[in-house]
Scaffold this motif. Structure first.
Motif, PDB file in Angstrom:
ATOM      1  N   VAL A  15       0.630  -0.851   0.229  1.00 20.72           N
ATOM      2  CA  VAL A  15      -0.251  -0.430  -0.005  1.00 20.72           C
ATOM      3  C   VAL A  15       0.573   1.488   0.016  1.00 20.72           C
ATOM      4  O   VAL A  15       1.190   2.333  -0.848  1.00 20.72           O
ATOM      5  CB  VAL A  15      -1.045   0.044   0.952  1.00 20.72           C
ATOM      6  N   PRO A  16       1.992   1.059   0.924  1.00 21.58           N
ATOM      7  CA  PRO A  16       2.887   2.756   0.629  1.00 21.58           C
ATOM      8  C   PRO A  16       3.303   2.804  -0.306  1.00 21.58           C
ATOM      9  O   PRO A  16       4.089   3.711  -1.357  1.00 21.58           O
ATOM     10  CB  PRO A  16       4.083   2.201   2.186  1.00 21.58           C
ATOM     11  N   ASP A  17       3.738   1.581  -1.034  1.00 16.75           N
ATOM     12  CA  ASP A  17       4.527   1.603  -2.037  1.00 16.75           C
ATOM     13  C   ASP A  17       2.936   2.522  -3.687  1.00 16.75           C
ATOM     14  O   ASP A  17       4.173   3.216  -4.284  1.00 16.75           O
ATOM     15  CB  ASP A  17       4.966   0.781  -3.285  1.00 16.75           C
ATOM     16  N   MET A  18       2.164   1.024  -3.697  1.00 17.47           N
ATOM     17  CA  MET A  18       1.663   2.657  -4.481  1.00 17.47           C
ATOM     18  C   MET A  18       1.465   3.320  -4.375  1.00 17.47           C
ATOM     19  O   MET A  18       1.197   4.103  -5.727  1.00 17.47           O
ATOM     20  CB  MET A  18       0.060   1.837  -3.932  1.00 17.47           C
ATOM     21  N   ILE A  19       1.217   4.323  -3.451  1.00 14.19           N
ATOM     22  CA  ILE A  19       1.326   5.933  -3.013  1.00 14.19           C
ATOM     23  C   ILE A  19       2.373   6.386  -3.963  1.00 14.19           C
ATOM     24  O   ILE A  19       2.846   7.439  -4.454  1.00 14.19           O
ATOM     25  CB  ILE A  19       1.037   6.484  -1.735  1.00 14.19           C
ATOM     26  N   GLU A  26      -4.584  -3.473 -13.987  1.00 14.57           N
ATOM     27  CA  GLU A  26      -4.452  -5.030 -15.405  1.00 14.57           C
ATOM     28  C   GLU A  26      -5.880  -5.439 -15.746  1.00 14.57           C
ATOM     29  O   GLU A  26      -7.241  -6.123 -14.630  1.00 14.57           O
ATOM     30  CB  GLU A  26      -3.375  -5.543 -14.957  1.00 14.57           C
ATOM     31  N   THR A  27      -6.343  -4.706 -16.139  1.00 10.78           N
ATOM     32  CA  THR A  27      -7.416  -5.415 -16.667  1.00 10.78           C
ATOM     33  C   THR A  27      -7.700  -6.219 -17.925  1.00 10.78           C
ATOM     34  O   THR A  27      -6.774  -6.508 -18.580  1.00 10.78           O
ATOM     35  CB  THR A  27      -8.953  -4.538 -17.383  1.00 10.78           C
ATOM     36  N   ALA A  28      -8.712  -7.352 -18.902  1.00  8.54           N
ATOM     37  CA  ALA A  28      -9.097  -8.135 -19.398  1.00  8.54           C
ATOM     38  C   ALA A  28      -8.338  -7.416 -21.024  1.00  8.54           C
ATOM     39  O   ALA A  28      -8.030  -7.894 -21.731  1.00  8.54           O
ATOM     40  CB  ALA A  28     -10.010  -9.008 -19.715  1.00  8.54           C
ATOM     41  N   TYR A  29      -9.094  -5.906 -20.749  1.00 10.94           N
ATOM     42  CA  TYR A  29      -9.046  -4.934 -22.005  1.00 10.94           C
ATOM     43  C   TYR A  29      -8.344  -4.314 -21.985  1.00 10.94           C
ATOM     44  O   TYR A  29      -7.084  -3.129 -22.858  1.00 10.94           O
ATOM     45  CB  TYR A  29      -9.741  -4.023 -21.955  1.00 10.94           C
ATOM     46  N   GLY A  30      -6.467  -4.321 -20.654  1.00 13.44           N
ATOM     47  CA  GLY A  30      -5.318  -3.599 -20.773  1.00 13.44           C
ATOM     48  C   GLY A  30      -5.689  -3.232 -20.270  1.00 13.44           C
ATOM     49  O   GLY A  30      -6.145  -3.573 -18.850  1.00 13.44           O
ATOM     50  N   GLU A  31      -4.422  -2.432 -19.893  1.00 19.03           N
ATOM     51  CA  GLU A  31      -3.495  -1.499 -18.357  1.00 19.03           C
ATOM     52  C   GLU A  31      -4.574   0.101 -18.184  1.00 19.03           C
ATOM     53  O   GLU A  31      -3.976   0.473 -19.448  1.00 19.03           O
ATOM     54  CB  GLU A  31      -2.450  -1.576 -18.382  1.00 19.03           C
ATOM     55  N   ILE A  32      -4.230   0.638 -17.316  1.00 14.77           N
ATOM     56  CA  ILE A  32      -4.881   1.758 -16.694  1.00 14.77           C
ATOM     57  C   ILE A  32      -3.144   2.067 -15.520  1.00 14.77           C
ATOM     58  O   ILE A  32      -3.353   1.140 -14.520  1.00 14.77           O
ATOM     59  CB  ILE A  32      -5.639   1.766 -15.909  1.00 14.77           C
ATOM     60  N   VAL A  33      -2.484   2.926 -15.633  1.00 17.30           N
ATOM     61  CA  VAL A  33      -1.336   3.654 -15.142  1.00 17.30           C
ATOM     62  C   VAL A  33      -2.152   4.577 -13.880  1.00 17.30           C
ATOM     63  O   VAL A  33      -2.875   5.412 -14.616  1.00 17.30           O
ATOM     64  CB  VAL A  33       0.014   4.270 -15.977  1.00 17.30           C
ATOM     65  N   VAL A  34      -1.555   4.506 -12.931  1.00 16.98           N
ATOM     66  CA  VAL A  34      -2.058   4.908 -11.955  1.00 16.98           C
ATOM     67  C   VAL A  34      -0.620   5.530 -11.584  1.00 16.98           C
ATOM     68  O   VAL A  34       0.369   5.295 -10.770  1.00 16.98           O
ATOM     69  CB  VAL A  34      -2.817   4.945 -10.339  1.00 16.98           C
ATOM     70  N   TRP A  35      -0.317   7.257 -11.519  1.00 13.01           N
ATOM     71  CA  TRP A  35       0.757   7.371 -11.245  1.00 13.01           C
ATOM     72  C   TRP A  35       0.703   8.254  -9.932  1.00 13.01           C
ATOM     73  O   TRP A  35      -0.696   7.901  -8.900  1.00 13.01           O
ATOM     74  CB  TRP A  35       0.836   9.203 -12.342  1.00 13.01           C
ATOM     75  N   PRO A  36       1.775   8.649  -9.217  1.00 11.47           N
ATOM     76  CA  PRO A  36       1.458   8.687  -7.606  1.00 11.47           C
ATOM     77  C   PRO A  36       0.792   9.394  -7.076  1.00 11.47           C
ATOM     78  O   PRO A  36       0.516   9.219  -6.407  1.00 11.47           O
ATOM     79  CB  PRO A  36       3.365   9.080  -7.842  1.00 11.47           C
ATOM     80  N   SER A  37       1.061  10.683  -8.717  1.00 11.86           N
ATOM     81  CA  SER A  37      -0.171  12.059  -7.688  1.00 11.86           C
ATOM     82  C   SER A  37      -1.559  11.803  -8.069  1.00 11.86           C
ATOM     83  O   SER A  37      -2.512  12.807  -7.710  1.00 11.86           O
ATOM     84  CB  SER A  37       0.534  13.503  -8.308  1.00 11.86           C
ATOM     85  N   GLU A  38      -1.252  10.839  -8.635  1.00 10.84           N
ATOM     86  CA  GLU A  38      -3.553   9.889  -8.468  1.00 10.84           C
ATOM     87  C   GLU A  38      -3.424   8.943  -6.758  1.00 10.84           C
ATOM     88  O   GLU A  38      -5.116   8.327  -7.600  1.00 10.84           O
ATOM     89  CB  GLU A  38      -4.079   9.910  -9.931  1.00 10.84           C
ATOM     90  N   ALA A  39      -2.226   8.247  -6.779  1.00  9.50           N
ATOM     91  CA  ALA A  39      -2.429   6.877  -6.198  1.00  9.50           C
ATOM     92  C   ALA A  39      -3.662   6.390  -4.606  1.00  9.50           C
ATOM     93  O   ALA A  39      -3.672   6.148  -4.634  1.00  9.50           O
ATOM     94  CB  ALA A  39      -1.416   6.859  -5.772  1.00  9.50           C
ATOM     95  N   GLU A  40      -3.455   8.147  -3.857  1.00  9.53           N
ATOM     96  CA  GLU A  40      -3.754   7.845  -2.733  1.00  9.53           C
ATOM     97  C   GLU A  40      -5.048   7.147  -2.152  1.00  9.53           C
ATOM     98  O   GLU A  40      -5.040   6.638  -1.625  1.00  9.53           O
ATOM     99  CB  GLU A  40      -3.412   9.241  -2.486  1.00  9.53           C
ATOM    100  N   PRO A  41      -5.372   8.177  -3.245  1.00  9.15           N
ATOM    101  CA  PRO A  41      -7.219   7.274  -2.852  1.00  9.15           C
ATOM    102  C   PRO A  41      -7.814   6.098  -3.781  1.00  9.15           C
ATOM    103  O   PRO A  41      -8.249   5.793  -2.608  1.00  9.15           O
ATOM    104  CB  PRO A  41      -7.931   8.742  -4.362  1.00  9.15           C
ATOM    105  N   PHE A  42      -7.129   5.239  -4.493  1.00  4.70           N
ATOM    106  CA  PHE A  42      -6.488   4.101  -4.727  1.00  4.70           C
ATOM    107  C   PHE A  42      -6.489   3.345  -3.159  1.00  4.70           C
ATOM    108  O   PHE A  42      -6.612   2.614  -3.142  1.00  4.70           O
ATOM    109  CB  PHE A  42      -6.240   4.025  -5.689  1.00  4.70           C
ATOM    110  N   ALA A  43      -5.188   4.113  -1.887  1.00  4.10           N
ATOM    111  CA  ALA A  43      -4.733   3.175  -1.888  1.00  4.10           C
ATOM    112  C   ALA A  43      -5.410   3.548  -0.308  1.00  4.10           C
ATOM    113  O   ALA A  43      -5.283   2.366   0.212  1.00  4.10           O
ATOM    114  CB  ALA A  43      -3.184   3.994  -1.253  1.00  4.10           C
TER     115      ALA A  43
END
Length: 59
Positions: A15-19, A26-43
């Protein structure tokens, strides 16, 4: 490793690494990149989910 140990590891390391470094969803349709600046709500959501899972182990 048991489930609680794995969850504790996820909470302590992943979890800290996510931030700090961001992550990829990763989905069946491809990848979605979440940058560090956008990661905190997900984490925050992942942390809450893992904490609930850990609590469920003790019920």
């Amino acid at each position: 490793m048991d489930a609680e140990t794995l969850i504790n590891y996820d909470l302590a390391k992943k979890v800290p690494d996510m931030i700090s470094r961001g992550f990829t969803i990763e989905t069946a349709y491809g990848e979605i990149v979440v940058w560090p600046s956008e990661a905190e709500p997900f984490a925050t959501l992942v942390k809450a989910m893992l904490e609930r899972q850990r609590q469920e182990l003790h019920r």
